[in-house]
Design a protein around this motif. Structure first.
Motif, PDB file in Angstrom:
ATOM      1  N   ALA A 252       0.853  -1.188   0.000  1.00  0.00           N
ATOM      2  CA  ALA A 252       0.000   0.000   0.000  1.00  0.00           C
ATOM      3  C   ALA A 252       0.885   1.232   0.000  1.00  0.00           C
ATOM      4  O   ALA A 252       1.928   1.269   0.662  1.00  0.00           O
ATOM      5  CB  ALA A 252      -0.904   0.007   1.234  1.00  0.00           C
ATOM      6  N   LEU A 253       0.462   2.239  -0.747  1.00  0.00           N
ATOM      7  CA  LEU A 253       1.109   3.548  -0.747  1.00  0.00           C
ATOM      8  C   LEU A 253       0.085   4.575  -0.291  1.00  0.00           C
ATOM      9  O   LEU A 253      -1.047   4.580  -0.772  1.00  0.00           O
ATOM     10  CB  LEU A 253       1.609   3.920  -2.150  1.00  0.00           C
ATOM     11  CG  LEU A 253       2.473   2.909  -2.908  1.00  0.00           C
ATOM     12  CD1 LEU A 253       2.829   3.461  -4.282  1.00  0.00           C
ATOM     13  CD2 LEU A 253       3.726   2.567  -2.123  1.00  0.00           C
ATOM     14  N   ALA A 254       0.468   5.426   0.627  1.00  0.00           N
ATOM     15  CA  ALA A 254      -0.446   6.461   1.116  1.00  0.00           C
ATOM     16  C   ALA A 254       0.363   7.480   1.916  1.00  0.00           C
ATOM     17  O   ALA A 254       1.555   7.304   2.175  1.00  0.00           O
ATOM     18  CB  ALA A 254      -1.550   5.852   1.988  1.00  0.00           C
ATOM     19  N   GLN A 255      -0.315   8.522   2.314  1.00  0.00           N
ATOM     20  CA  GLN A 255       0.334   9.519   3.165  1.00  0.00           C
ATOM     21  C   GLN A 255       0.776   8.886   4.486  1.00  0.00           C
ATOM     22  O   GLN A 255       0.185   7.920   4.970  1.00  0.00           O
ATOM     23  CB  GLN A 255      -0.618  10.678   3.425  1.00  0.00           C
ATOM     24  CG  GLN A 255      -0.961  11.489   2.184  1.00  0.00           C
ATOM     25  CD  GLN A 255       0.233  12.247   1.631  1.00  0.00           C
ATOM     26  OE1 GLN A 255       0.649  13.251   2.210  1.00  0.00           O
ATOM     27  NE2 GLN A 255       0.791  11.784   0.531  1.00  0.00           N
ATOM     28  N   LYS A 256       1.821   9.454   5.073  1.00  0.00           N
ATOM     29  CA  LYS A 256       2.435   8.897   6.284  1.00  0.00           C
ATOM     30  C   LYS A 256       1.400   8.627   7.377  1.00  0.00           C
ATOM     31  O   LYS A 256       1.399   7.568   8.018  1.00  0.00           O
ATOM     32  CB  LYS A 256       3.507   9.854   6.785  1.00  0.00           C
ATOM     33  CG  LYS A 256       4.141   9.460   8.100  1.00  0.00           C
ATOM     34  CD  LYS A 256       5.150  10.512   8.552  1.00  0.00           C
ATOM     35  CE  LYS A 256       5.733  10.176   9.914  1.00  0.00           C
ATOM     36  NZ  LYS A 256       6.719  11.200  10.358  1.00  0.00           N
ATOM     37  N   GLU A 257       0.494   9.566   7.594  1.00  0.00           N
ATOM     38  CA  GLU A 257      -0.510   9.423   8.655  1.00  0.00           C
ATOM     39  C   GLU A 257      -1.385   8.198   8.415  1.00  0.00           C
ATOM     40  O   GLU A 257      -1.721   7.462   9.354  1.00  0.00           O
ATOM     41  CB  GLU A 257      -1.373  10.684   8.718  1.00  0.00           C
ATOM     42  CG  GLU A 257      -2.471  10.615   9.770  1.00  0.00           C
ATOM     43  CD  GLU A 257      -3.421  11.794   9.698  1.00  0.00           C
ATOM     44  OE1 GLU A 257      -4.173  11.999  10.668  1.00  0.00           O
ATOM     45  OE2 GLU A 257      -3.415  12.506   8.672  1.00  0.00           O
ATOM     46  N   VAL A 258      -1.768   7.963   7.162  1.00  0.00           N
ATOM     47  CA  VAL A 258      -2.618   6.822   6.824  1.00  0.00           C
ATOM     48  C   VAL A 258      -1.861   5.519   7.032  1.00  0.00           C
ATOM     49  O   VAL A 258      -2.382   4.555   7.606  1.00  0.00           O
ATOM     50  CB  VAL A 258      -3.121   6.935   5.370  1.00  0.00           C
ATOM     51  CG1 VAL A 258      -3.946   5.705   4.991  1.00  0.00           C
ATOM     52  CG2 VAL A 258      -3.944   8.201   5.184  1.00  0.00           C
ATOM     53  N   ILE A 259      -0.623   5.464   6.565  1.00  0.00           N
ATOM     54  CA  ILE A 259       0.192   4.250   6.715  1.00  0.00           C
ATOM     55  C   ILE A 259       0.383   3.924   8.192  1.00  0.00           C
ATOM     56  O   ILE A 259       0.299   2.752   8.606  1.00  0.00           O
ATOM     57  CB  ILE A 259       1.555   4.430   6.018  1.00  0.00           C
ATOM     58  CG1 ILE A 259       1.369   4.513   4.493  1.00  0.00           C
ATOM     59  CG2 ILE A 259       2.498   3.278   6.383  1.00  0.00           C
ATOM     60  CD1 ILE A 259       0.814   3.261   3.845  1.00  0.00           C
ATOM     61  N   GLN A 260       0.617   4.927   9.009  1.00  0.00           N
ATOM     62  CA  GLN A 260       0.795   4.693  10.445  1.00  0.00           C
ATOM     63  C   GLN A 260      -0.457   4.068  11.056  1.00  0.00           C
ATOM     64  O   GLN A 260      -0.375   3.161  11.892  1.00  0.00           O
ATOM     65  CB  GLN A 260       1.124   6.009  11.150  1.00  0.00           C
ATOM     66  CG  GLN A 260       2.537   6.514  10.878  1.00  0.00           C
ATOM     67  CD  GLN A 260       2.805   7.858  11.533  1.00  0.00           C
ATOM     68  OE1 GLN A 260       1.893   8.644  11.798  1.00  0.00           O
ATOM     69  NE2 GLN A 260       4.084   8.141  11.784  1.00  0.00           N
ATOM     70  N   LYS A 261      -1.616   4.543  10.642  1.00  0.00           N
ATOM     71  CA  LYS A 261      -2.873   3.999  11.166  1.00  0.00           C
ATOM     72  C   LYS A 261      -3.112   2.573  10.660  1.00  0.00           C
ATOM     73  O   LYS A 261      -3.613   1.716  11.406  1.00  0.00           O
ATOM     74  CB  LYS A 261      -4.038   4.917  10.792  1.00  0.00           C
ATOM     75  CG  LYS A 261      -3.989   6.281  11.470  1.00  0.00           C
ATOM     76  CD  LYS A 261      -5.186   7.137  11.099  1.00  0.00           C
ATOM     77  CE  LYS A 261      -5.078   8.521  11.727  1.00  0.00           C
ATOM     78  NZ  LYS A 261      -4.987   8.494  13.194  1.00  0.00           N
ATOM     79  N   MET A 262      -2.753   2.297   9.418  1.00  0.00           N
ATOM     80  CA  MET A 262      -2.891   0.938   8.897  1.00  0.00           C
ATOM     81  C   MET A 262      -1.980  -0.020   9.651  1.00  0.00           C
ATOM     82  O   MET A 262      -2.355  -1.159   9.950  1.00  0.00           O
ATOM     83  CB  MET A 262      -2.590   0.923   7.393  1.00  0.00           C
ATOM     84  CG  MET A 262      -3.640   1.654   6.552  1.00  0.00           C
ATOM     85  SD  MET A 262      -3.204   1.804   4.788  1.00  0.00           S
ATOM     86  CE  MET A 262      -3.414   0.111   4.226  1.00  0.00           C
ATOM     87  N   LYS A 263      -0.777   0.439  10.006  1.00  0.00           N
ATOM     88  CA  LYS A 263       0.164  -0.390  10.762  1.00  0.00           C
ATOM     89  C   LYS A 263      -0.410  -0.792  12.120  1.00  0.00           C
ATOM     90  O   LYS A 263      -0.160  -1.894  12.611  1.00  0.00           O
ATOM     91  CB  LYS A 263       1.487   0.349  10.955  1.00  0.00           C
ATOM     92  CG  LYS A 263       2.399   0.351   9.754  1.00  0.00           C
ATOM     93  CD  LYS A 263       3.704   1.065  10.100  1.00  0.00           C
ATOM     94  CE  LYS A 263       4.688   1.030   8.945  1.00  0.00           C
ATOM     95  NZ  LYS A 263       5.960   1.724   9.280  1.00  0.00           N
ATOM     96  N   LEU A 264      -1.167   0.105  12.734  1.00  0.00           N
ATOM     97  CA  LEU A 264      -1.735  -0.176  14.049  1.00  0.00           C
ATOM     98  C   LEU A 264      -2.680  -1.378  14.019  1.00  0.00           C
ATOM     99  O   LEU A 264      -2.871  -2.054  15.035  1.00  0.00           O
ATOM    100  CB  LEU A 264      -2.487   1.054  14.571  1.00  0.00           C
ATOM    101  CG  LEU A 264      -1.635   2.258  14.973  1.00  0.00           C
ATOM    102  CD1 LEU A 264      -2.530   3.434  15.336  1.00  0.00           C
ATOM    103  CD2 LEU A 264      -0.712   1.906  16.140  1.00  0.00           C
ATOM    104  N   LEU A 265      -3.286  -1.636  12.869  1.00  0.00           N
ATOM    105  CA  LEU A 265      -4.219  -2.756  12.738  1.00  0.00           C
ATOM    106  C   LEU A 265      -3.523  -4.069  12.412  1.00  0.00           C
ATOM    107  O   LEU A 265      -4.152  -5.122  12.434  1.00  0.00           O
ATOM    108  CB  LEU A 265      -5.251  -2.447  11.641  1.00  0.00           C
ATOM    109  CG  LEU A 265      -6.146  -1.226  11.886  1.00  0.00           C
ATOM    110  CD1 LEU A 265      -7.112  -1.046  10.710  1.00  0.00           C
ATOM    111  CD2 LEU A 265      -6.906  -1.349  13.188  1.00  0.00           C
ATOM    112  N   MET A 266      -2.234  -4.018  12.114  1.00  0.00           N
ATOM    113  CA  MET A 266      -1.473  -5.225  11.777  1.00  0.00           C
ATOM    114  C   MET A 266      -0.854  -5.789  13.054  1.00  0.00           C
ATOM    115  O   MET A 266       0.325  -5.574  13.354  1.00  0.00           O
ATOM    116  CB  MET A 266      -0.411  -4.912  10.722  1.00  0.00           C
ATOM    117  CG  MET A 266      -1.016  -4.421   9.407  1.00  0.00           C
ATOM    118  SD  MET A 266       0.213  -4.099   8.133  1.00  0.00           S
ATOM    119  CE  MET A 266       0.780  -5.752   7.753  1.00  0.00           C
TER     120      MET A 266
END
Length: 403
Positions: A252-266
């Motif tokens: 996935a590619l996205a803005q830093k804030e979005v990627i950080q939030k996606m990481k929290l769900l992993m």
């Protein structure tokens, strides 16, 4: 003593509809036009064997730990480099490796969507994305596609009307702009530009599912939505179509804030670190452009075989868009045809497909069928289309006999 078991109340988020899958028929002669699979003979088996051996011998003990070894960094660098080829220049913290693009879809939806949020999709749309959106409790609205992709003018009209009437605006639009599954169509440049402008103006996110983008038979490169509007797009891609689906690796590619939030769900941390080690070794061993060229040549030839067989055996009874890449042809029958009823008859004649109903949020799509040209060889494709046409003509005549 007799114990009466009470029924158990499972979580409300579990969907009432079953997941959509391909046929479970195991007959060796059955033609699986339903399988949206890559061609297995194109998997780089010898190089993968060498890569796996090297991953074990050079850094096995570290690569098999939770944190993995150097392969993760190499994969991220490869994704950054390949993304730049397509006009997407991303930083290290704007990239996330996922278990295939489907996990990316689910992560993005769970980051963006609360129960009751409005989400807009194409009609038809990828059934796994629809399933994830239903589980998230989204309120779904769909917009039709034509040969140039989703009708962005209808999306714009709906946005204007929602703004005028103070109705809820969409939180998210899910879209497959390139070699759409199942439609096979590609969103035009003009519509891409306008859609990016609308996302910025109305402040909604776009999930750009670009799983088939590399399988381009024409060589024409269109701008990704991410390249046009990176602050409002989550871009998803996968190694499943270009290397092998069993690796279960995407990004996935996205803005830093979005990627950080996606990481929290992993919750499990890094994805398949040993698999990444093997893949990193593989990508150093192959000429990717040459490998990709082989894939495109084979799939284009299979597409042509399917097109010729469909025209020969169905004539004017079906229409379809000629896909310029990807895996699928989307057959449109006359509106009175019900492909759900056709499924068991086709199976009895040795061929499977996916009925159109699976790709819609409502009761639409019954006169459509998705057939895949990537998994089967040319002889199987010809035989399968012939069998499907026989089943259709039998259904049409009313002389259906199954069993």
């Amino acid at each position: 003593m007799t114990v009466t078991r009470q029924s158990f109340q499972f979580a409300d988020r579990i969907p009432s509809t079953p997941s959509i899958g391909s046929t479970t028929v195991t007959s060796p002669d059955h033609v699986h036009l339903s399988f949206g699979f890559a061609a297995p003979h194109l998997f780089p088996i010898e190089q993968l064997n060498e890569a796996a051996t090297e991953a074990i011998t050079s850094s096995g003990r570290q690569a098999l730990q939770y944190s993995g070894a150097g392969g993760q960094g190499k994969i991220r660098q490869w994704i950054q480099s390949r993304s730049a080829v397509h006009g997407m220049h991303v930083k290290e913290d704007e990239l996330l490796v996922t278990y295939g693009s489907t996990q990316g879809i689910d992560l993005a939806i769970n980051v963006l969507v609360n129960p009751g949020d409005h989400v807009w999709v194409e009609a038809p749309s990828f059934f796994s994305a629809l399933q994830s959106l239903r589980i998230a409790g989204a309120k779904l609205t769909s917009f039709p596609i034509d040969n140039d992709g989703v009708k962005v003018e209808l999306i714009e009209q709906a946005l204007l009307e929602a703004e005028r009437s103070k109705a809820p605006l969409p939180k998210l639009l899910y879209i497959m702009p390139t070699f759409h599954n199942p439609g096979g169509v590609t969103l035009s440049v003009e519509r891409r530009i306008r859609l990016a402008e609308l996302a910025q103006r109305y402040n909604f996110f776009i999930i750009e599912d670009d799983a088939y983008m590399e399988l381009n038979f024409t060589g024409e490169q269109l701008p990704t939505l991410y390249s046009l509007c990176p602050e409002r797009v989550i871009y998803l891609n996968t190694f499943s179509k270009i290397i092998a689906p069993g690796l279960r690796l995407g990004w996935a590619l996205a803005q830093k804030e979005v990627i950080q939030k996606m990481k929290l769900l992993m919750l499990g941390g890094s994805v398949g670190v040993f698999t990444q080690e093997i893949l990193a070794q593989l990508l150093e061993r192959i000429d990717f452009e040459d490998h990709l060229g082989q894939l495109k040549a084979y799939y284009k030839n299979n597409r042509d075989i399917m097109v010729d067989a469909t025209r020969q055996h169905f004539g004017s009874d079906v229409t379809f868009h000629l896909p310029q890449g990807g895996f699928f042809i989307w057959l449109a029958f006359n509106p009175g045809v019900n492909t759900t009823e056709l499924l068991p008859l086709a199976a009895s004649k040795g061929v499977s497909f996916v009925g159109g109903r699976s790709f819609y949020i409502g009761q639409d799509g019954l006169h459509y069928a998705r057939v895949c040209f990537s998994y089967c060889n040319g002889e199987q494709i010809t035989r399968g289309i012939r069998a499907l046409a026989e089943a259709y003509k039998e259904w049409k005549s009313g002389t259906v006999q199954i069993g």
